[in-house]
Design a protein around this motif. Structure first.
Motif, PDB file in Angstrom:
ATOM      1  N   CYS A 255       0.833  -1.369   0.240  1.00 48.44           N
ATOM      2  CA  CYS A 255       0.226  -0.009  -0.085  1.00 48.44           C
ATOM      3  C   CYS A 255       0.746   1.159   0.025  1.00 48.44           C
ATOM      4  N   GLY A 256       2.283   1.258  -0.032  1.00 53.26           N
ATOM      5  CA  GLY A 256       2.963   2.410  -0.028  1.00 53.26           C
ATOM      6  C   GLY A 256       3.036   3.181   1.490  1.00 53.26           C
ATOM      7  N   THR A 257       2.515   2.618   2.426  1.00 49.90           N
ATOM      8  CA  THR A 257       2.713   3.406   3.682  1.00 49.90           C
ATOM      9  C   THR A 257       4.269   3.196   4.177  1.00 49.90           C
ATOM     10  N   GLU A 258       4.649   4.456   4.704  1.00 47.19           N
ATOM     11  CA  GLU A 258       5.969   4.568   5.225  1.00 47.19           C
ATOM     12  C   GLU A 258       6.258   3.743   6.393  1.00 47.19           C
ATOM     13  N   LEU A 259       7.369   2.848   6.542  1.00 45.65           N
ATOM     14  CA  LEU A 259       7.367   1.953   7.958  1.00 45.65           C
ATOM     15  C   LEU A 259       8.612   2.147   8.538  1.00 45.65           C
ATOM     16  N   PHE A 260       9.803   2.462   7.516  1.00 45.06           N
ATOM     17  CA  PHE A 260      10.961   2.716   8.505  1.00 45.06           C
ATOM     18  C   PHE A 260      11.852   3.490   7.726  1.00 45.06           C
ATOM     19  N   LYS A 261      12.771   4.266   8.424  1.00 46.96           N
ATOM     20  CA  LYS A 261      13.494   5.389   7.665  1.00 46.96           C
ATOM     21  C   LYS A 261      14.883   4.462   7.580  1.00 46.96           C
ATOM     22  N   SER A 262      15.806   4.877   6.678  1.00 44.80           N
ATOM     23  CA  SER A 262      16.925   4.143   6.287  1.00 44.80           C
ATOM     24  C   SER A 262      18.056   4.439   7.512  1.00 44.80           C
ATOM     25  N   SER A 263      18.040   5.619   8.221  1.00 41.70           N
ATOM     26  CA  SER A 263      18.669   5.761   9.449  1.00 41.70           C
ATOM     27  C   SER A 263      18.722   4.841  10.548  1.00 41.70           C
ATOM     28  N   THR A 264      17.470   4.027  10.651  1.00 40.61           N
ATOM     29  CA  THR A 264      17.450   3.318  11.888  1.00 40.61           C
ATOM     30  C   THR A 264      17.431   1.692  11.308  1.00 40.61           C
ATOM     31  N   LYS A 265      18.190   1.346  10.110  1.00 38.21           N
ATOM     32  CA  LYS A 265      18.636   0.141   9.495  1.00 38.21           C
ATOM     33  C   LYS A 265      19.921   0.014  10.033  1.00 38.21           C
ATOM     34  N   PHE A 266      19.863  -1.543  10.089  1.00 38.02           N
ATOM     35  CA  PHE A 266      21.497  -2.021  10.873  1.00 38.02           C
ATOM     36  C   PHE A 266      21.403  -3.201  10.377  1.00 38.02           C
ATOM     37  N   LYS A 267      22.914  -3.573  10.244  1.00 35.99           N
ATOM     38  CA  LYS A 267      23.210  -5.129   9.820  1.00 35.99           C
ATOM     39  C   LYS A 267      23.115  -6.087  11.004  1.00 35.99           C
ATOM     40  N   SER A 268      22.236  -7.093  10.959  1.00 32.92           N
ATOM     41  CA  SER A 268      21.819  -7.780  12.080  1.00 32.92           C
ATOM     42  C   SER A 268      22.586  -9.135  11.914  1.00 32.92           C
ATOM     43  N   GLY A 269      22.934  -9.501  10.804  1.00 36.18           N
ATOM     44  CA  GLY A 269      23.458 -11.011  10.574  1.00 36.18           C
ATOM     45  C   GLY A 269      22.374 -11.810  10.381  1.00 36.18           C
ATOM     46  N   THR A 270      21.220 -11.773  10.336  1.00 34.65           N
ATOM     47  CA  THR A 270      20.254 -12.698  10.285  1.00 34.65           C
ATOM     48  C   THR A 270      19.679 -13.149   9.047  1.00 34.65           C
ATOM     49  N   GLY A 271      20.010 -12.422   7.998  1.00 33.60           N
ATOM     50  CA  GLY A 271      19.541 -12.495   6.572  1.00 33.60           C
ATOM     51  C   GLY A 271      18.433 -11.661   6.132  1.00 33.60           C
ATOM     52  N   TRP A 272      17.829 -10.789   6.996  1.00 37.52           N
ATOM     53  CA  TRP A 272      16.539 -10.114   6.528  1.00 37.52           C
ATOM     54  C   TRP A 272      16.994  -8.693   7.008  1.00 37.52           C
ATOM     55  N   PRO A 273      16.432  -7.585   6.332  1.00 37.25           N
ATOM     56  CA  PRO A 273      16.554  -6.247   6.709  1.00 37.25           C
ATOM     57  C   PRO A 273      16.242  -6.083   8.162  1.00 37.25           C
ATOM     58  N   SER A 274      16.727  -5.475   8.663  1.00 40.79           N
ATOM     59  CA  SER A 274      16.455  -5.010  10.153  1.00 40.79           C
ATOM     60  C   SER A 274      16.753  -3.823  10.532  1.00 40.79           C
ATOM     61  N   PHE A 275      15.684  -3.166  11.541  1.00 37.78           N
ATOM     62  CA  PHE A 275      15.480  -1.645  11.783  1.00 37.78           C
ATOM     63  C   PHE A 275      15.343  -1.853  13.279  1.00 37.78           C
ATOM     64  N   TYR A 276      15.998  -0.827  14.176  1.00 41.07           N
ATOM     65  CA  TYR A 276      16.000  -0.692  15.334  1.00 41.07           C
ATOM     66  C   TYR A 276      14.670   0.213  15.847  1.00 41.07           C
ATOM     67  N   GLU A 277      14.001   0.695  14.832  1.00 41.40           N
ATOM     68  CA  GLU A 277      12.613   1.638  15.290  1.00 41.40           C
ATOM     69  C   GLU A 277      12.094   1.978  13.709  1.00 41.40           C
ATOM     70  N   GLU A 278      10.674   1.681  14.125  1.00 42.63           N
ATOM     71  CA  GLU A 278       9.621   1.783  12.965  1.00 42.63           C
ATOM     72  C   GLU A 278       9.077   3.389  12.984  1.00 42.63           C
ATOM     73  N   ILE A 279       8.361   3.854  12.054  1.00 37.21           N
ATOM     74  CA  ILE A 279       7.824   4.984  11.902  1.00 37.21           C
ATOM     75  C   ILE A 279       6.569   4.849  12.719  1.00 37.21           C
ATOM     76  N   LYS A 280       6.448   5.649  13.892  1.00 34.06           N
ATOM     77  CA  LYS A 280       5.419   5.652  15.028  1.00 34.06           C
ATOM     78  C   LYS A 280       3.901   5.649  14.138  1.00 34.06           C
ATOM     79  N   GLY A 281       3.073   4.818  14.558  1.00 32.78           N
ATOM     80  CA  GLY A 281       1.842   4.703  14.183  1.00 32.78           C
ATOM     81  C   GLY A 281       1.214   4.172  12.871  1.00 32.78           C
ATOM     82  N   ASN A 282       2.574   3.499  11.914  1.00 37.30           N
ATOM     83  CA  ASN A 282       2.444   2.981  10.840  1.00 37.30           C
ATOM     84  C   ASN A 282       2.730   1.446  10.910  1.00 37.30           C
ATOM     85  N   VAL A 283       3.014   0.833  12.051  1.00 41.67           N
ATOM     86  CA  VAL A 283       3.348  -0.324  12.105  1.00 41.67           C
ATOM     87  C   VAL A 283       2.433  -1.020  13.419  1.00 41.67           C
ATOM     88  N   ALA A 284       1.702  -2.014  13.315  1.00 40.20           N
ATOM     89  CA  ALA A 284       1.058  -2.491  14.043  1.00 40.20           C
ATOM     90  C   ALA A 284       1.581  -3.930  14.671  1.00 40.20           C
TER      91      ALA A 284
END
Length: 167
Positions: A85-114
């Motif tokens: 649907c195009g809803t903004e979910l995560f800013k690139s500034s919160t992305k980090f390398k977790s080593g798990t194999g999936w994109p990982s973020f330490y913070e969502e855009i408040k109110g857009n993730v349930a």
């Protein structure tokens, strides 16, 4: 008389069941709250709009293979949005390398993730989805970096990337 006392004590011991003995298992599920989303479509409509992989992850809560997402190594500045649907979910500034194999973020855009609870693999996990269309994104774990200590482990196929506008 002793028989009655012993019988009564046996009933008390057998009948006692403390909360510490209760364990949440895969067979137990919390009653799901009915959620209403502002973007609602039929399964057929979603299938027409999404790729097969997007449909199975976003609408059927599947998980993509680790290390398969083109977004995993993306280091550009911008915003990750819901592929449905195009809803903004995560800013690139919160992305980090977790080593798990999936994109990982330490913070969502408040109110857009349930969030919801998921027992699919035998224990309780926090599932996250788009707050606008309900699309499954991934799960949140409490082993991420500061400042939140969270790791939003997101299926890359559930995301699109919008690069920041350059002046």
């Amino acid at each position: 008389m002793y028989k009655n006392i012993i019988f009564g004590l046996c009933l008390v011991f057998i009948g006692c069941k403390g909360n510490s003995q209760k364990k949440e298992t895969a067979g137990q599920t919390a009653p799901k709250k009915e959620q209403r989303f502002s973007v609602v479509k039929t399964e057929a409509e979603w299938q027409k709009e999404l790729t097969e992989a997007e449909f199975y992850v976003l609408r059927k809560a599947a998980t993509e293979n680790p290390f398969s997402s083109d977004l995993l190594e993306n280091k550009e500045e911008g915003t990750y949005v819901c592929a449905a649907c195009g809803t903004e979910l995560f800013k690139s500034s919160t992305k980090f390398k977790s080593g798990t194999g999936w994109p990982s973020f330490y913070e969502e855009i408040k109110g857009n993730v349930a969030y919801d609870v998921d027992y699919k693999i035998g224990y309780k996990r926090t599932e996250e989805h788009c707050a606008t269309c309900g699309g499954h994104l991934g799960h949140v774990f409490e082993d991420g970096p500061e400042p939140t200590g969270l790791r939003h482990c997101v299926n890359g196929v559930a995301l699109d990337f919008v690069p920041a506008k350059k002046d």
